[in-house]
Design a protein around this motif. Structure first.
Motif, PDB file in Angstrom:
ATOM      1  N   GLY A 205      14.891  -7.003   6.683  1.00 24.50           N
ATOM      2  CA  GLY A 205      14.463  -7.999   5.723  1.00 24.50           C
ATOM      3  C   GLY A 205      13.849  -7.380   4.491  1.00 24.50           C
ATOM      4  N   GLY A 206      13.317  -6.177   4.678  1.00 14.52           N
ATOM      5  CA  GLY A 206      12.841  -5.384   3.557  1.00 14.52           C
ATOM      6  C   GLY A 206      11.634  -5.953   2.856  1.00 14.52           C
ATOM      7  N   TYR A 207      11.450  -5.464   1.630  1.00 11.81           N
ATOM      8  CA  TYR A 207      10.254  -5.793   0.867  1.00 11.81           C
ATOM      9  C   TYR A 207      10.231  -7.249   0.401  1.00 11.81           C
ATOM     10  CZ  TYR A 207      13.545  -5.002  -2.934  1.00 11.81           C
ATOM     11  OH  TYR A 207      14.633  -5.065  -3.758  1.00 11.81           O
ATOM     12  N   LYS A 208      11.310  -7.997   0.612  1.00  9.90           N
ATOM     13  CA  LYS A 208      11.312  -9.394   0.176  1.00  9.90           C
ATOM     14  C   LYS A 208      10.297 -10.215   0.970  1.00  9.90           C
ATOM     15  CE  LYS A 208      16.064  -9.509  -1.551  1.00  9.90           C
ATOM     16  NZ  LYS A 208      16.306  -8.076  -1.427  1.00  9.90           N
ATOM     17  N   ASN A 209       9.858  -9.686   2.110  1.00 12.60           N
ATOM     18  CA  ASN A 209       8.827 -10.365   2.892  1.00 12.60           C
ATOM     19  C   ASN A 209       7.441  -9.975   2.398  1.00 12.60           C
ATOM     20  OD1 ASN A 209      10.732 -11.600   4.621  1.00 12.60           O
ATOM     21  ND2 ASN A 209      10.954  -9.681   5.723  1.00 12.60           N
ATOM     22  N   SER A 210       7.108  -8.709   2.460  1.00  8.28           N
ATOM     23  CA  SER A 210       5.806  -8.201   2.047  1.00  8.28           C
ATOM     24  C   SER A 210       5.820  -6.691   2.203  1.00  8.28           C
ATOM     25  CB  SER A 210       4.686  -8.830   2.885  1.00  8.28           C
ATOM     26  OG  SER A 210       4.949  -8.670   4.266  1.00  8.28           O
ATOM     27  N   LEU A 211       4.790  -6.052   1.678  1.00  6.57           N
ATOM     28  CA  LEU A 211       4.714  -4.587   1.661  1.00  6.57           C
ATOM     29  C   LEU A 211       3.316  -4.127   2.026  1.00  6.57           C
ATOM     30  CD1 LEU A 211       6.430  -3.920  -1.791  1.00  6.57           C
ATOM     31  CD2 LEU A 211       7.336  -3.129   0.406  1.00  6.57           C
ATOM     32  N   ASN A 212       3.235  -2.921   2.618  1.00  9.19           N
ATOM     33  CA  ASN A 212       1.975  -2.201   2.634  1.00  9.19           C
ATOM     34  C   ASN A 212       2.177  -0.877   1.909  1.00  9.19           C
ATOM     35  OD1 ASN A 212       3.226  -0.641   4.769  1.00  9.19           O
ATOM     36  ND2 ASN A 212       2.511  -2.193   6.204  1.00  9.19           N
ATOM     37  N   CYS A 213       1.140  -0.062   1.824  1.00  9.82           N
ATOM     38  CA  CYS A 213       1.201   1.100   0.938  1.00  9.82           C
ATOM     39  C   CYS A 213       2.336   2.060   1.288  1.00  9.82           C
ATOM     40  CB  CYS A 213      -0.137   1.834   0.915  1.00  9.82           C
ATOM     41  SG  CYS A 213      -0.616   2.627   2.476  1.00  9.82           S
ATOM     42  N   SER A 214       2.503   2.344   2.578  1.00 11.00           N
ATOM     43  CA  SER A 214       3.508   3.326   2.965  1.00 11.00           C
ATOM     44  C   SER A 214       4.922   2.766   2.899  1.00 11.00           C
ATOM     45  CB  SER A 214       3.220   3.871   4.365  1.00 11.00           C
ATOM     46  OG  SER A 214       2.966   2.824   5.276  1.00 11.00           O
ATOM     47  N   SER A 215       5.089   1.477   3.217  1.00  7.10           N
ATOM     48  CA  SER A 215       6.445   0.926   3.119  1.00  7.10           C
ATOM     49  C   SER A 215       6.884   0.833   1.664  1.00  7.10           C
ATOM     50  CB  SER A 215       6.534  -0.447   3.801  1.00  7.10           C
ATOM     51  OG  SER A 215       5.740  -1.419   3.168  1.00  7.10           O
ATOM     52  N   LEU A 216       5.956   0.594   0.731  1.00  7.38           N
ATOM     53  CA  LEU A 216       6.301   0.570  -0.686  1.00  7.38           C
ATOM     54  C   LEU A 216       6.872   1.917  -1.126  1.00  7.38           C
ATOM     55  CD1 LEU A 216       4.221  -0.957  -3.581  1.00  7.38           C
ATOM     56  CD2 LEU A 216       5.246   1.314  -3.815  1.00  7.38           C
ATOM     57  N   VAL A 217       6.175   2.996  -0.802  1.00  4.98           N
ATOM     58  CA  VAL A 217       6.643   4.331  -1.196  1.00  4.98           C
ATOM     59  C   VAL A 217       7.954   4.657  -0.495  1.00  4.98           C
ATOM     60  CG1 VAL A 217       6.091   6.803  -1.138  1.00  4.98           C
ATOM     61  CG2 VAL A 217       4.316   5.141  -1.726  1.00  4.98           C
ATOM     62  N   TRP A 218       8.049   4.287   0.786  1.00  9.76           N
ATOM     63  CA  TRP A 218       9.271   4.573   1.551  1.00  9.76           C
ATOM     64  C   TRP A 218      10.468   3.843   0.953  1.00  9.76           C
ATOM     65  CZ3 TRP A 218      12.743   1.730   4.528  1.00  9.76           C
ATOM     66  CH2 TRP A 218      13.601   2.485   5.353  1.00  9.76           C
ATOM     67  N   TYR A 219      10.312   2.534   0.676  1.00  7.33           N
ATOM     68  CA  TYR A 219      11.412   1.762   0.082  1.00  7.33           C
ATOM     69  C   TYR A 219      11.801   2.314  -1.287  1.00  7.33           C
ATOM     70  CZ  TYR A 219      11.557  -2.106   3.453  1.00  7.33           C
ATOM     71  OH  TYR A 219      11.734  -2.875   4.577  1.00  7.33           O
ATOM     72  N   ALA A 220      10.821   2.741  -2.073  1.00  9.78           N
ATOM     73  CA  ALA A 220      11.118   3.249  -3.417  1.00  9.78           C
ATOM     74  C   ALA A 220      12.100   4.410  -3.347  1.00  9.78           C
ATOM     75  CB  ALA A 220       9.826   3.678  -4.114  1.00  9.78           C
ATOM     76  N   TYR A 221      11.839   5.359  -2.465  1.00  7.23           N
ATOM     77  CA  TYR A 221      12.732   6.517  -2.362  1.00  7.23           C
ATOM     78  C   TYR A 221      13.998   6.201  -1.580  1.00  7.23           C
ATOM     79  CZ  TYR A 221      10.243  10.103  -4.853  1.00  7.23           C
ATOM     80  OH  TYR A 221       9.694  10.850  -5.870  1.00  7.23           O
ATOM     81  N   LYS A 222      13.883   5.440  -0.513  1.00  8.47           N
ATOM     82  CA  LYS A 222      15.053   5.141   0.309  1.00  8.47           C
ATOM     83  C   LYS A 222      16.071   4.301  -0.454  1.00  8.47           C
ATOM     84  CE  LYS A 222      17.384   4.992   4.198  1.00  8.47           C
ATOM     85  NZ  LYS A 222      18.067   6.197   4.725  1.00  8.47           N
ATOM     86  N   ASN A 223      15.618   3.249  -1.115  1.00  8.01           N
ATOM     87  CA  ASN A 223      16.545   2.351  -1.801  1.00  8.01           C
ATOM     88  C   ASN A 223      17.066   2.918  -3.111  1.00  8.01           C
ATOM     89  OD1 ASN A 223      16.044   0.647   0.309  1.00  8.01           O
ATOM     90  ND2 ASN A 223      15.122  -0.989  -0.893  1.00  8.01           N
ATOM     91  N   ALA A 224      16.234   3.711  -3.800  1.00  7.37           N
ATOM     92  CA  ALA A 224      16.658   4.247  -5.101  1.00  7.37           C
ATOM     93  C   ALA A 224      17.461   5.532  -4.980  1.00  7.37           C
ATOM     94  CB  ALA A 224      15.438   4.487  -5.990  1.00  7.37           C
ATOM     95  N   THR A 225      17.167   6.348  -3.966  1.00 12.04           N
ATOM     96  CA  THR A 225      17.786   7.679  -3.890  1.00 12.04           C
ATOM     97  C   THR A 225      18.426   7.997  -2.547  1.00 12.04           C
ATOM     98  OG1 THR A 225      15.845   8.886  -3.061  1.00 12.04           O
ATOM     99  CG2 THR A 225      15.939   8.472  -5.433  1.00 12.04           C
ATOM    100  N   GLY A 226      18.153   7.189  -1.518  1.00 14.53           N
ATOM    101  CA  GLY A 226      18.671   7.478  -0.185  1.00 14.53           C
ATOM    102  C   GLY A 226      17.812   8.436   0.611  1.00 14.53           C
ATOM    103  N   ILE A 227      16.713   8.918   0.047  1.00 18.31           N
ATOM    104  CA  ILE A 227      15.835   9.873   0.737  1.00 18.31           C
ATOM    105  C   ILE A 227      14.903   9.121   1.679  1.00 18.31           C
ATOM    106  CG2 ILE A 227      13.964  11.539   0.436  1.00 18.31           C
ATOM    107  CD1 ILE A 227      15.244  12.319  -2.229  1.00 18.31           C
ATOM    108  N   ASP A 228      14.895   9.535   2.941  1.00 19.78           N
ATOM    109  CA  ASP A 228      14.045   8.931   3.958  1.00 19.78           C
ATOM    110  C   ASP A 228      12.782   9.779   4.110  1.00 19.78           C
ATOM    111  OD1 ASP A 228      12.803   7.841   6.162  1.00 19.78           O
ATOM    112  OD2 ASP A 228      14.603   7.804   7.416  1.00 19.78           O
ATOM    113  N   LEU A 229      11.653   9.268   3.647  1.00 20.67           N
ATOM    114  CA  LEU A 229      10.407  10.036   3.665  1.00 20.67           C
ATOM    115  C   LEU A 229       9.618   9.900   4.964  1.00 20.67           C
ATOM    116  CD1 LEU A 229       9.016   9.513   0.040  1.00 20.67           C
ATOM    117  CD2 LEU A 229      10.175  11.522   0.991  1.00 20.67           C
TER     118      LEU A 229
END
Length: 256
Positions: A205-229
């Motif tokens: 469901g992703g960030y369309k539900n809600s975010l916390n600090c680590s999921s925000l950073v994780w989604y930023a890199y995963k969705n924009a670049t494919g990098i899994d942090l």
């Protein structure tokens, strides 16, 4: 999964201590589902048992497991994270305390796409889970500040961090990728409600539900670049999973 040897605090069970000599020796099957949920709740203290049950029921079909197997998976990950949060209070040969890691200093400047980490304590004071945010240029940061606040672009000068134990990490990828991740965070990951649940914060469901600090950073890199942090995978990503991911993250600054 790594083998655990730890003693964790589980007030919700009505016990003083629960000793876990190792996941290979203490099976999740020795606990009831309710007890497993209470262990998970300790690492997600603002969550409720009913809320956890609903999240697990929704997650199970997404990952192709039944409810019990999904619960066991999250239980084990929560025990591991609790172990990490306890061991993290000792860094560089010194013991960190809530007082010594009080957020009293202004966050230093850093490069676009870099990640800052500063200590954040569990409610019982017995472990450090940490907090992370992503730089959008040197004087701006995108982060999910906490309960009751929406994710947002903030002035770096308004962010207070611990005077010691604060780390700044650079993701080992191209500057273009770091810029893409930062821009993605600003464009798509701001204005979201704070997500209380860390144990299952990478759902489809992703960030369309809600975010916390680590999921925000994780989604930023995963969705924009494919990098899994997330250094150890699983259904949840915690701040220390990101900043201690030695495959991708190198320390480039901080307050020591």
């Amino acid at each position: 999964m790594k083998k655990i040897s730890s003693t964790i605090i589980i007030g919700a069970l009505g016990l003083s201590l629960v000793t876990l000599p190792g996941l290979s020796e203490v099976s999740a099957s020795t606990l009831t589902n309710r007890e497993k949920l209470e262990v998970i709740q300790e690492m997600n203290p603002e969550s409720t048992i009913l809320g956890l049950q609903a999240e697990i029921e929704a997650t199970a079909p997404e990952i192709g497991l039944n409810y019990s197997d999904t619960l066991d998976k999250i239980y084990r990950e929560s025990v591991e994270e609790r172990e990490d949060s306890i061991s993290s209070v000792t860094e560089g040969g010194t013991t960190m305390t809530a007082a010594s890691s009080k957020r009293s200093e202004t966050l230093p400047a850093s490069g676009i796409g870099n990640i800052y980490y500063t200590p954040a304590w569990l409610a019982d004071g017995n472990g450090n889970v940490g907090h992370v945010g992503i730089y959008h240029y040197s004087d701006k940061v995108v982060e999910a500040p906490g309960i009751g606040k929406k994710s947002q672009l903030r002035n770096r000068s308004d962010i207070k961090v611990a005077k010691t134990y604060t780390r700044i990490g650079q993701v080992e990828t191209s500057l273009t990728n770091r810029r893409e991740a930062a821009n993605y965070a600003k464009t798509y990951l701001t204005g979201q409600d704070y997500r209380l649940m860390f144990a299952i914060n990478k759902r489809k469901g992703g960030y369309k539900n809600s975010l916390n600090c680590s999921s925000l950073v994780w989604y930023a890199y995963k969705n924009a670049t494919g990098i899994d942090l997330d250094k150890d995978g699983g259904l949840g990503v915690y701040p220390r999973d990101i900043i201690n991911n030695r495959e991708y993250v190198t320390f480039v600054g901080g307050l020591y």
